[in-house]
Design a protein around this motif. Structure first.
Motif, PDB file in Angstrom:
ATOM      1  N   GLU A 603      40.457  73.682  71.620  1.00  0.00           N
ATOM      2  CA  GLU A 603      41.903  71.989  71.644  1.00  0.00           C
ATOM      3  C   GLU A 603      40.982  71.057  71.986  1.00  0.00           C
ATOM      4  O   GLU A 603      41.246  69.360  71.771  1.00  0.00           O
ATOM      5  CB  GLU A 603      42.773  71.937  72.385  1.00  0.00           C
ATOM      6  N   GLU A 641      49.714  63.991  68.905  1.00  0.00           N
ATOM      7  CA  GLU A 641      48.652  64.461  69.100  1.00  0.00           C
ATOM      8  C   GLU A 641      48.031  64.574  70.506  1.00  0.00           C
ATOM      9  O   GLU A 641      48.370  65.853  71.134  1.00  0.00           O
ATOM     10  CB  GLU A 641      47.814  64.843  68.216  1.00  0.00           C
ATOM     11  N   ASP A 644      51.752  65.079  72.866  1.00  0.00           N
ATOM     12  CA  ASP A 644      52.579  65.883  72.235  1.00  0.00           C
ATOM     13  C   ASP A 644      52.349  67.704  72.469  1.00  0.00           C
ATOM     14  O   ASP A 644      52.256  68.645  72.907  1.00  0.00           O
ATOM     15  CB  ASP A 644      53.242  66.072  71.405  1.00  0.00           C
ATOM     16  N   TRP A 645      50.197  67.431  72.533  1.00  0.00           N
ATOM     17  CA  TRP A 645      50.064  68.727  72.513  1.00  0.00           C
ATOM     18  C   TRP A 645      48.322  68.794  73.120  1.00  0.00           C
ATOM     19  O   TRP A 645      48.703  70.135  73.999  1.00  0.00           O
ATOM     20  CB  TRP A 645      49.182  68.798  70.971  1.00  0.00           C
ATOM     21  N   TYR A 646      47.958  67.992  72.718  1.00  0.00           N
ATOM     22  CA  TYR A 646      46.956  68.681  74.719  1.00  0.00           C
ATOM     23  C   TYR A 646      46.958  68.343  75.800  1.00  0.00           C
ATOM     24  O   TYR A 646      46.612  68.927  76.719  1.00  0.00           O
ATOM     25  CB  TYR A 646      45.785  66.862  74.116  1.00  0.00           C
ATOM     26  N   GLU A 648      49.853  68.718  76.178  1.00  0.00           N
ATOM     27  CA  GLU A 648      50.447  69.971  77.416  1.00  0.00           C
ATOM     28  C   GLU A 648      49.726  71.522  77.242  1.00  0.00           C
ATOM     29  O   GLU A 648      49.910  71.738  77.733  1.00  0.00           O
ATOM     30  CB  GLU A 648      51.646  70.118  76.215  1.00  0.00           C
ATOM     31  N   ILE A 732      49.949  75.374  66.660  1.00  0.00           N
ATOM     32  CA  ILE A 732      51.401  74.880  66.402  1.00  0.00           C
ATOM     33  C   ILE A 732      51.216  74.723  65.763  1.00  0.00           C
ATOM     34  O   ILE A 732      53.208  75.144  66.212  1.00  0.00           O
ATOM     35  CB  ILE A 732      50.213  72.888  66.101  1.00  0.00           C
ATOM     36  N   ARG A 736      55.462  76.489  67.257  1.00  0.00           N
ATOM     37  CA  ARG A 736      56.418  75.522  66.359  1.00  0.00           C
ATOM     38  C   ARG A 736      57.658  76.698  65.931  1.00  0.00           C
ATOM     39  O   ARG A 736      59.072  77.068  66.085  1.00  0.00           O
ATOM     40  CB  ARG A 736      56.108  74.649  65.326  1.00  0.00           C
ATOM     41  N   LEU A 776      53.894  77.053  76.143  1.00  0.00           N
ATOM     42  CA  LEU A 776      54.276  76.074  74.990  1.00  0.00           C
ATOM     43  C   LEU A 776      56.287  76.667  74.411  1.00  0.00           C
ATOM     44  O   LEU A 776      56.547  75.634  74.153  1.00  0.00           O
ATOM     45  CB  LEU A 776      53.204  75.379  73.733  1.00  0.00           C
TER      46      LEU A 776
END
Length: 879
Positions: A603, A641, A644-646, A648, A732, A736, A776
């Motif tokens: 990541e 990005e 929301d993702w890194y 988290e 991801i 999801r 997540l």
RNA sequence: GGGCGGUUAGCUCAGCUGGUUAGAGCACCUGCUUUACACGCAGGGGGUCAGAGGUUCGAAUCCUCUACUGCCCA
């Protein structure tokens, strides 16, 4: 750090800091090429409006970007005396005080306007600073300053000496309210429904009448002929006859002229040379006399006989009544036609013959056309080229004298003894020709746009040979509204080339109008104007700057809406909180910020790859003046990005029990780089956050004292990492898929589900992220298989077939199997449609033959992927 | 009368030189006090890209016409 970003607490602080540090000042560095924007001079008529807000925002973004790129960057701010406009507003103030400029006298009036000017200079300057403008205030100019004024006189004298400025009697547009001539450009044409009056002019010999049609019966008083087209069979026999002018009984001839249209009215027209441009030309050809019938204020003068003293419209009524009485009125038809209005005050203008100063434009236009045609000057967006050429190729002489008191006095002195003219740059007291002291300066001033036309070089010191002129001229970008392409941009190109022999700027960036929520033009009369200062106070300056850029394309009008402003504010707040999170993770004392590139988790490599791709794209967009798109890319990167993702995923790695590589170096690096990337767009919040980081990190972490003089990020292509992006995409997708299944099956948010992940070849890369994915997706345990799913899963399971992986969630709690079947059926249908389309294309010989190999391969891969997925889906779902 | 734009999800708009499953924000629906953020988070529905024709292997993207709409010039 507080929970929410409060712009009020930081904006002034940083602006003062930048000022104190002298960052706005442009320094000459002969080893580097400068980037220069000469700011459009702001009219001193009033305070800033949103249009200025847009201009300031766009220019500041370009300026900050280039400054961060290390170029010597000059943004030269200034003000325009706005001759007629300012005179009108100051006169209005005088009227409210029960006086007027004539009672005051010219000298006192000028002083009064100067006072006004000084007040607004200060106010507007402060407003610009509020908006974050990083302009070089030490180089600020006002069109009425001695420097620019000398440029004006010099340019005038040069043109005069070349024979390109002349004084002559021509039809000009006269505003009876402003009491001055105005140029063609300052007249707005509006279609009005009026009448067409058909009037009989009796022949002198009593043999009957000729009927003419007119939209302005009062001008009959100034007629000196009736004209017909020489080819008009109807009137062949009357050419040369005389008619008696109604109302004033003057005898005038019937003449033939090509300019008369056979279609208009009866084909016979009245000729009023002193009050109509076409008639003026007819009169020149036929040596007809000019009869002025109007006073300055559009009341009738002595030539109007019995109508003397009447206002033009009262006179119109009176004449029509008299014609009717004398049975000379044949008929009245309703008629819609374009009527000129004064752009400043809305009064209907009168065309009238007057002695004024003009510039011969054709010889100036030619080189200006070539400069754009051969690409020395680029206009963005390109479509304005055509509009520019069209206007320039049909250019007419420019009436530059104004019967006003506020402006640059025409540098011409008339000698009362020898009658000759003295035209000089420096004010003089004696006639150049006969040395007489009995001279008088022309009372008129120049069109305000005359000084504007010189703005790019007058501000840099022209006609003097200054360092600034040599270094910063020509400027790089001229950013302004398309509405003044002719008024200003075209004239700057002409005058720049004329005065300096060089173009005034390389690129013209034209922006559109800022409209209100409903798309209406903002205006005081509509009551929908918004003060950019109020907006900045409510949402923050950065938010406003964002709002200006959302959905903005060059040359296109845009709307300023609360939704856009809220979005900007939310984005600033999002950044604030992302930084808050990062800052919270920074331990007291020692911290190692080295990024260990050899051993980074996926990541980390992913976010670095995404960051650098974003940097590359943003720089490209900026180069292409796609500022709105550039901001959008940064916004999406940071929000969708990084946040929301890194962030988290980083949360699990920041837990005390986590023993792997700390995410902090990358977390900080990406944030800090993004702040620099974003700084030109949102200068205040980025500075505040950057300083917050700097404060908490070891000394020497960043060498500059401010983000605004830090380096602008440059993409590191070595950081592009396709495999990390592929793995992250899968992670991801898996998260999801599980979230989606939970949601569709109404699994309680706090309930843990389990899932099996068939990762195939990707499994080893994904397995290390078990913990993150568990958190997540709130799925535990996650079981991994280094194979693809084989066989059939029929009972009590939701199956998601993803690009590289399969996810199977066996849950008793997901009761709604019918809904699940329906979803799968839908997905299968979609895949089948895709496959059919792709197969057809790949069977097509012409596609295979003509499309580039890369495109064909891409389609093949896509087909394989779809087929694979469909097979798995069908098999696993038990269909 | 001449010229230039616009027409893409309910709304406001991105989509630059033709090649993804056409995007975003807002609005809408379903949930959520998940220790950065409710100015937030997760999930969802929604578009034959104004219409017709053409060019092309391939068109929201290029060409022609039509309709509606806005602006500039005369």
């Amino acid at each position: 750090m507080p929970k929410a970003y409060d712009p009020k607490k930081v904006e002034d602080k940083w602006y003062q800091f930048w000022l104190k540090k002298n960052y706005f000042r442009a320094e000459v560095d002969h080893n580097k090429k400068p980037f220069t924007i000469i700011m459009p001079p702001t009219n001193i008529t009033g305070e800033l409006h949103v249009g200025h807000g847009l201009t300031m925002t766009l220019e500041d973004i370009m300026i900050r970007w280039h400054r961060m790129k290390g170029e010597p960057t000059l943004w030269l701010p200034g003000f325009d005396h706005a001759g007629i406009a300012t005179q009108v507003v100051v006169e209005r103030v005088l009227a409210s005080e029960g006086t007027d400029r004539h009672k005051l006298g010219r000298k006192k009036f000028e002083e009064r306007v100067w006072q006004w000017a000084r007040d607004y200079l200060k106010t507007i300057r402060e407003q610009k600073q509020k908006l974050g403008c990083s302009a070089d205030w030490s180089r600020e100019r006002f069109t009425m300053d001695e420097g620019p004024s000398k440029s004006v006189r010099t340019a005038f004298v040069n043109l005069y000496d070349k024979g390109l400025i002349y004084k002559g009697e021509r039809i000009i547009n006269w505003c009876p309210r402003c009491l001055t001539a105005i140029s063609d450009l300052e007249v707005d044409h509006k279609d009005l429904t009026g009448n067409l009056w058909y009037v009989r002019y009796p022949y002198e010999d009593g043999s009957g009448y000729i009927t003419v049609a007119t939209t302005r019966p009062e001008t009959i008083l100034g007629d000196t002929a009736v004209a017909v087209n020489p080819d008009d069979e109807r009137y062949k026999d009357v050419i040369g006859k005389k008619v008696i002018l109604p109302a004033v009984k003057r005898v005038i001839p019937i003449i033939a002229d090509e300019a008369v249209s056979l279609e208009f009215g009866t084909g016979a027209v009245k000729v009023t040379p002193a009050h109509d441009p076409v008639d003026f030309e007819i009169a020149q050809r036929h040596h007809l006399p000019l009869i002025q019938i109007l006073n300055d204020n559009a009341s009738m003068n002595g030539n109007a006989g019995p109508y003397k003293g009447l206002d033009r419209f009262a006179c119109r009524k009176a004449i029509v009544a008299d014609l009717e009485r004398d049975s000379l009125l044949v008929k009245i038809e309703p008629y819609s036609h374009a009527v000129g209005h004064c752009q400043r005050c809305g009064t209907i203008v009168e065309p009238l013959a007057s002695k004024q100063w003009f510039v011969t434009m054709k010889p100036l236009a030619q080189p200006a056309i070539e400069a754009v045609r051969d690409g020395r000057i680029i206009i963005v967006p390109e479509r304005f080229n055509k509009i520019y050429f069209q206007w320039m190729e049909n250019i007419r002489d420019w009436c530059i004298s104004r019967q006003l008191w506020w402006g640059h006095r025409i540098p011409v002195w008339y000698c009362k003894d020898c009658g000759k003219l003295t035209v000089a740059v420096e004010p003089t007291t004696k006639c150049q020709h006969c040395q007489s002291k009995n001279i008088e300066q022309d009372p008129d001033v120049l069109d305000t746009w005359f000084s504007s036309a010189l703005w790019t070089h007058s501000t840099l010191g022209w006609p003097d040979d200054t360092t600034d002129m040599r270094y910063f001229y020509p400027s790089t970008v001229m950013e302004t509204g398309y509405d003044i392409l002719f008024f200003w941009v075209a004239r700057m190109i002409m005058m720049g080339l004329e005065d300096t022999g060089n173009i005034p700027f390389q690129t013209v960036y034209l922006h559109g109008l800022v409209r209100d929520e409903k798309g209406e033009k903002m205006s005081k009369t509509r009551g929908n104007v918004r003060d950019p200062i109020d907006i900045a106070a409510e949402f923050g300056t950065d938010a406003m700057r964002c709002a200006f850029l959302t959905g903005l394309a060059p040359g296109a009008d845009s709307k300023l809406t609360d939704v856009k402003l809220e979005n900007g504010r939310n984005f600033a707040n999002k950044l604030w909180n992302a930084t808050r999170f990062v800052v919270k993770g920074i331990p007291d004392g020692k911290i190692d910020l080295t990024i260990k590139y050899g051993s980074l988790p996926t990541e980390d490599r992913w976010i670095l790859s995404r960051l650098n791709r974003t940097i590359a794209k943003v720089n490209k967009m900026m180069d292409d003046f796609q500022l709105g798109e550039a901001l959008k890319d940064i916004y999406e990167f940071l929000w969708s990005e990084y946040c929301d993702w890194y962030i988290e995923m980083a949360k699990t790695r920041l837990r005390p029990e986590y023993k792997g590589t700390s995410p902090l170096p990358v977390l900080i690096h990406v944030l800090e780089t993004s702040l620099r990337l974003l700084h030109p767009f949102m200068p205040f919040v980025t500075e505040e956050l950057w300083q917050n980081l700097k404060y908490r990190l070891p000394a020497g972490w960043r060498t500059t004292d401010s983000i605004m003089v830090a380096d602008y990020p440059v993409a590191d292509e070595k950081a592009f990492d396709d495999s990390a992006e592929q793995v992250m995409t899968s992670i991801i997708e898996i998260v999801r898929a599980i979230r989606n299944a939970r949601s569709e099956n109404k699994v309680a948010p706090n309930r843990w589900v389990t899932a099996e992940i068939y990762g195939g070849g990707l499994a080893p890369a994904i397995i290390p992220y078990t913990e993150a994915m568990q958190t997540l997706a709130r799925a535990k345990p996650l079981t991994f298989h280094e194979t693809r799913l084989k066989g059939t899963v029929t009972e009590n399971a939701v199956v998601s077939v993803l690009t590289e992986t399969d996810v199977v969630i066996p849950i008793a709690s997901m009761v709604d199997m019918a809904a699940e079947k329906e979803r799968l059926q839908k997905e299968i249908g979609q895949l089948e449609a895709d496959i059919t389309r792709l197969e057809t294309r790949l069977k097509d010989e012409s596609f295979l033959g003509k499309a580039p190999a890369a495109v064909v391969n891409k389609e093949k891969e896509r087909l394989a992927e779809r087929k694979d997925r469909l097979a798995r889906l069908k098999q696993q779902a038990g269909f």
